[in-house]
Design a protein around this motif. Structure first.
Motif, PDB file in Angstrom:
ATOM      1  N   ALA A 178       0.857  -1.319  -0.028  1.00 54.10           N
ATOM      2  CA  ALA A 178       0.017  -0.195   0.049  1.00 54.10           C
ATOM      3  C   ALA A 178       0.880   1.389  -0.025  1.00 54.10           C
ATOM      4  N   VAL A 179       0.478   2.109  -0.659  1.00 49.29           N
ATOM      5  CA  VAL A 179       1.049   3.521  -0.496  1.00 49.29           C
ATOM      6  C   VAL A 179      -0.211   4.540  -0.191  1.00 49.29           C
ATOM      7  N   TRP A 180       0.466   5.842   0.575  1.00 46.57           N
ATOM      8  CA  TRP A 180      -0.609   6.777   0.730  1.00 46.57           C
ATOM      9  C   TRP A 180      -0.516   7.903  -0.136  1.00 46.57           C
ATOM     10  N   LEU A 181      -1.628   8.579  -0.374  1.00 43.33           N
ATOM     11  CA  LEU A 181      -1.640   9.659  -1.397  1.00 43.33           C
ATOM     12  C   LEU A 181      -1.643  10.946  -0.873  1.00 43.33           C
ATOM     13  N   ASP A 182      -0.808  11.947  -0.991  1.00 37.72           N
ATOM     14  CA  ASP A 182      -0.809  13.155  -0.388  1.00 37.72           C
ATOM     15  C   ASP A 182      -1.674  14.233  -1.321  1.00 37.72           C
ATOM     16  N   SER A 183      -1.656  15.370  -1.016  1.00 38.00           N
ATOM     17  CA  SER A 183      -2.518  16.406  -1.691  1.00 38.00           C
ATOM     18  C   SER A 183      -2.177  16.576  -3.359  1.00 38.00           C
ATOM     19  N   ASN A 184      -0.730  16.004  -3.426  1.00 41.72           N
ATOM     20  CA  ASN A 184      -0.460  16.181  -4.821  1.00 41.72           C
ATOM     21  C   ASN A 184      -0.379  14.700  -5.727  1.00 41.72           C
ATOM     22  N   GLN A 185      -1.084  13.710  -5.133  1.00 39.45           N
ATOM     23  CA  GLN A 185      -0.962  12.626  -5.669  1.00 39.45           C
ATOM     24  C   GLN A 185       0.395  11.687  -5.770  1.00 39.45           C
ATOM     25  N   GLN A 186       1.119  12.042  -4.958  1.00 38.69           N
ATOM     26  CA  GLN A 186       2.348  11.512  -4.633  1.00 38.69           C
ATOM     27  C   GLN A 186       2.195  10.328  -3.913  1.00 38.69           C
ATOM     28  N   ASN A 187       2.939   9.215  -4.401  1.00 41.28           N
ATOM     29  CA  ASN A 187       2.614   7.727  -3.763  1.00 41.28           C
ATOM     30  C   ASN A 187       3.680   7.554  -2.793  1.00 41.28           C
ATOM     31  N   HIS A 188       3.419   7.494  -1.549  1.00 38.99           N
ATOM     32  CA  HIS A 188       4.482   7.388  -0.268  1.00 38.99           C
ATOM     33  C   HIS A 188       4.156   6.197   0.246  1.00 38.99           C
ATOM     34  N   PRO A 189       5.256   5.028   0.373  1.00 46.97           N
ATOM     35  CA  PRO A 189       5.204   3.786   0.939  1.00 46.97           C
ATOM     36  C   PRO A 189       4.436   3.905   2.292  1.00 46.97           C
ATOM     37  N   VAL A 190       3.506   3.062   2.614  1.00 49.22           N
ATOM     38  CA  VAL A 190       3.080   2.821   3.890  1.00 49.22           C
ATOM     39  C   VAL A 190       4.172   2.116   4.905  1.00 49.22           C
TER      40      VAL A 190
END
Length: 700
Positions: free
Chosen positions: A653-665
């Motif tokens: 899973a990744v979480w999305l920030d307000s700029n739709q960047q994929n950040h690893p959970v």
């Protein structure tokens, strides 16, 4: 791109999703051929994106209608430029991963896909022989320029080499001529296996075998240089009027026009000289914006076909679909449905029970009628054959076939005609609407002549092929109120009734959007009273602004919202005062997450719905979709458990920030690693083992 209003642009969000797919190809912890698969999926996705979305945006620009542009939440010209910039960035990463990770990984496993390596002496003659005996008969070289009665044409999505030639008899530069030459990958393997040498497996692109033998194709010419090219054409079916005339014939005509439609992307080797690009532009009447630079090879979704000489190594083990003991231990799925609801989860559990459902209905003498909606059907469909068998066994069979399902139009038309020949009543597309619901109804009479209805509700297509790698849920039920309302759905799509009301099923065009808004409002009410309030929603795509606004309102009221959005997410999460209570995760793994799930907390008494519908304009306003409640407590608990695994995933899973960047959970300290798809499979497996044990104990 700067954030537009309260909504992230749909197409940039989709590119963010496709980049997430590419990140799987970059993951060195995955088996090598799994990574190759993600490289291929990324390429295929991008190809369709240009054929559909880029073509659409460009058509908006060409229309040049100020009123239409004002109604949009973005400037299409600015958006297109940002789309191109993002694609270029991703393509650069794609090339880097291929050159610096995938190809070296192949070499480490004694697999060489010829690129820059010098040819082994043993392969030179082998390549020449393969070319002359297998390839040459498929080639169609065309000299360009000069006087010709036939205008040159590039087929949609086909591969070509664009070749610069010089006459061997006139060596002046001004005497150069050009030609194009097809790469017949539809007839021959894209990757040709060569003789194994000293334990090393060698393969070569079909493209390169042709390059090595170009002198044989153009005798009398010196081959100066050759570059790969490919043209994507607009994939839209432009049907100006769906309400009059023969819609099937209009679709057939539009399918033919699709293959000669306007350019959506002209892909070329970025190392091609400017003079050659200009010649192509003039010859094929291409605009500057049609050109898009790429690498030496196109159609890299063919990487799925690269042979694996080390199989089954270098690929994740295949999980065997689980048997569901409650259905295994019965002679009849229909009889089992009378006892209780059965909720199935694909591809973790076997799809054979759905095939059994239709096969039994086809031969059971008590079954009187079968109704079904088909959106995307397998090319060699067991279900369609069961329906044909049912009709030949004297049962009334009604099939709604959606012949406007993009890229499946021809297959659906072919099956519709075949089923019609067998005596099945075929209902074709509704004008102005697509029927995207995945439902079926079987009507059976018992020994006393009483009518009994058996319903199938699903989140995915009636397609046994995609059921092997799409995660979906289906419900088999005899619940009288649900089957009664499903009968109404078929009344509508078959054109028998228009003024209908639904209380339990959620049906777009009637109550689907309104009910979801009411359920969100109920959670808002709980939050304002200080009571527990939560919403969990799993979708492929979230785009429709009314639904997004309602989620924003819920967030501001204090409702805890968890979204699992695989693809497009136009909602902007984590913005103070707007969406700080909304968490969005994206889950990309071995299976394609495809199910739509809706969980409303309801003050610790959760309500669970499954559906065929995403929250997009097309699903809510231009389609017939069906959502269905899960009433069975055991089934509800299963859905909640599966969703819990997905929300806890800290590996894929990744979480999305307000700029739709994929950040690893990332896993928390001292917390276990959780890979949702693996956990789901193991949990369902243990559940079946416990069932077997309990049955054995009861018989002891």
């Amino acid at each position: 791109m700067q954030q537009v209003s309260r909504y992230f642009p749909r197409d940039l969000s989709w590119l963010s999703f496709n980049y997430r797919v590419l990140l799987e190809a970059k993951d060195a912890t995955l088996p090598l051929y799994d990574r190759l698969q993600f490289m291929a999926i990324y390429s295929s996705n991008l190809d369709e994106f240009f054929r559909v979305r880029v073509a659409f945006i460009r058509s908006l620009i060409r229309l040049d209608k100020p009123k239409l542009k004002r109604e949009l939440s973005y400037d299409p010209t600015v958006l297109l430029q940002h789309m191109y910039e993002e694609v270029h960035r991703q393509q650069t990463d794609y090339g880097y991963i291929l050159r610096n990770s995938i190809l070296p990984g192949l070499r480490e496993n004694n697999i060489i896909l010829y690129q820059q390596e010098p040819l082994h002496a043993l392969h030179e003659q082998e390549i020449r022989h393969f070319f002359r005996s297998k390839v040459l008969s498929y080639l169609q070289p065309v000299l360009l320029g000069g006087s010709t009665a036939n205008k040159p044409f590039l087929e949609n999505r086909a591969l070509y080499l664009f070749v610069k030639l010089r006459s061997k008899h006139r060596l002046e530069e001004s005497e150069s001529v050009y030609a194009h030459l097809n790469i017949p990958s539809e007839h021959l393997p894209r990757f040709v296996e060569l003789q194994k040498v000293e334990g090393i497996n060698y393969y070569m692109f079909l493209d390169d075998i042709i390059r090595y033998n170009l002198a044989s194709v153009f005798p009398g010419y010196e081959v100066v240089e050759a570059y790969s090219i490919k043209l994507n054409r607009d994939a839209e079916l432009y049907i100006t009027d769906e309400f009059t005339g023969d819609l099937q014939e209009k679709i057939k005509k539009s399918l033919r026009q699709r293959e000669v439609g306007p350019p959506a992307r002209f892909l070329y080797d970025a190392s091609m000289p400017e003079a050659m690009r200009q010649f192509l532009a003039n010859t094929f009447e291409l605009q500057k914006d049609d050109f898009f630079p790429g690498g030496k090879y196109h159609n890299l979704y063919d990487l799925l076909k690269l042979p694996n000489p080390c199989a089954p190594a270098l690929r994740s083990p295949v999980l065997t679909p689980l048997l569901v003991q409650a259905l295994e231990n019965t002679e009849s799925v229909l009889d089992a449905m009378e006892e209780k609801d059965h909720l199935l989860h694909f591809p973790y559990q076997s799809y054979d029970y759905i095939l059994r459902f239709f096969n039994e209905a086809a031969i059971d003498p008590a079954v009187q009628e079968i109704k079904i909606t088909l959106y995307r059907i397998a090319a060699h469909s067991f279900i369609a054959n069961a329906l044909i068998s049912a009709a030949r066994n004297g049962k009334k069979v009604t099939v709604f076939v959606e012949v406007k399902a993009r890229f499946d139009e021809e297959n659906n038309l072919r099956w519709a005609e075949k089923m019609k020949e067998a005596g099945i009543e075929i209902i074709y597309s509704l004008p102005g609407l697509k029927v995207h619901a995945k439902v079926a109804l079987v009507i059976r009479k018992d020994a006393q002549g009483a009518e009994k209805k058996y319903a199938y509700f699903g989140t995915g297509n009636f397609n046994e092929n995609t059921a092997r790698f799409y995660t979906d849920h289906s419900l088999l039920t005899c619940h009288p109120k649900l089957t009664k309302e499903l009968s109404k759905v078929f009344d509508y799509v078959c054109g028998q009734k228009k003024d209908l009301h639904f209380k339990r099923l959620l049906v777009s065009q009637f109550n689907l959007q309104e009910t979801f808004l009411e359920l969100i409002n109920r959670e808002i009410g709980y939050a304002k009273k200080g009571l527990p309030a939560s919403i969990i929603i799993k979708l492929n795509n979230l785009e429709e602004e009314t639904m997004i606004d309602q989620l924003y309102e819920a967030s501001q009221a204090g409702v805890e919202i968890s979204l699992i959005i695989r693809g497009v997410c136009c909602l902007v999460p984590g913005v103070k005062g707007l969406s700080e209570n909304i968490r969005v995760i994206r889950l990309v793994d071995h299976y394609l997450e495809h199910a739509r799930v809706f969980v409303f907390g309801n003050n610790h008494n959760p309500e669970v719905y499954l559906a065929s519908a995403d929250w997009m304009k097309r699903n809510l306003y231009r389609r017939i979709e069906v959502g269905f409640p899960i009433y069975d407590e055991a089934g509800k608990a299963e859905i909640l458990k599966l969703i819990h695994f997905q929300l806890q995933d800290n590996m894929k899973a990744v979480w999305l920030d307000s700029n739709q960047q994929n950040h690893p959970v990332l896993p928390e300290l001292d917390k276990p690693l959780i890979r949702a798809q693996t956990q789901v499979y193991e949990w369902l497996k243990q559940k079946e083992e416990k069932y077997i044990t309990s049955v054995s104990n009861s018989l002891a």
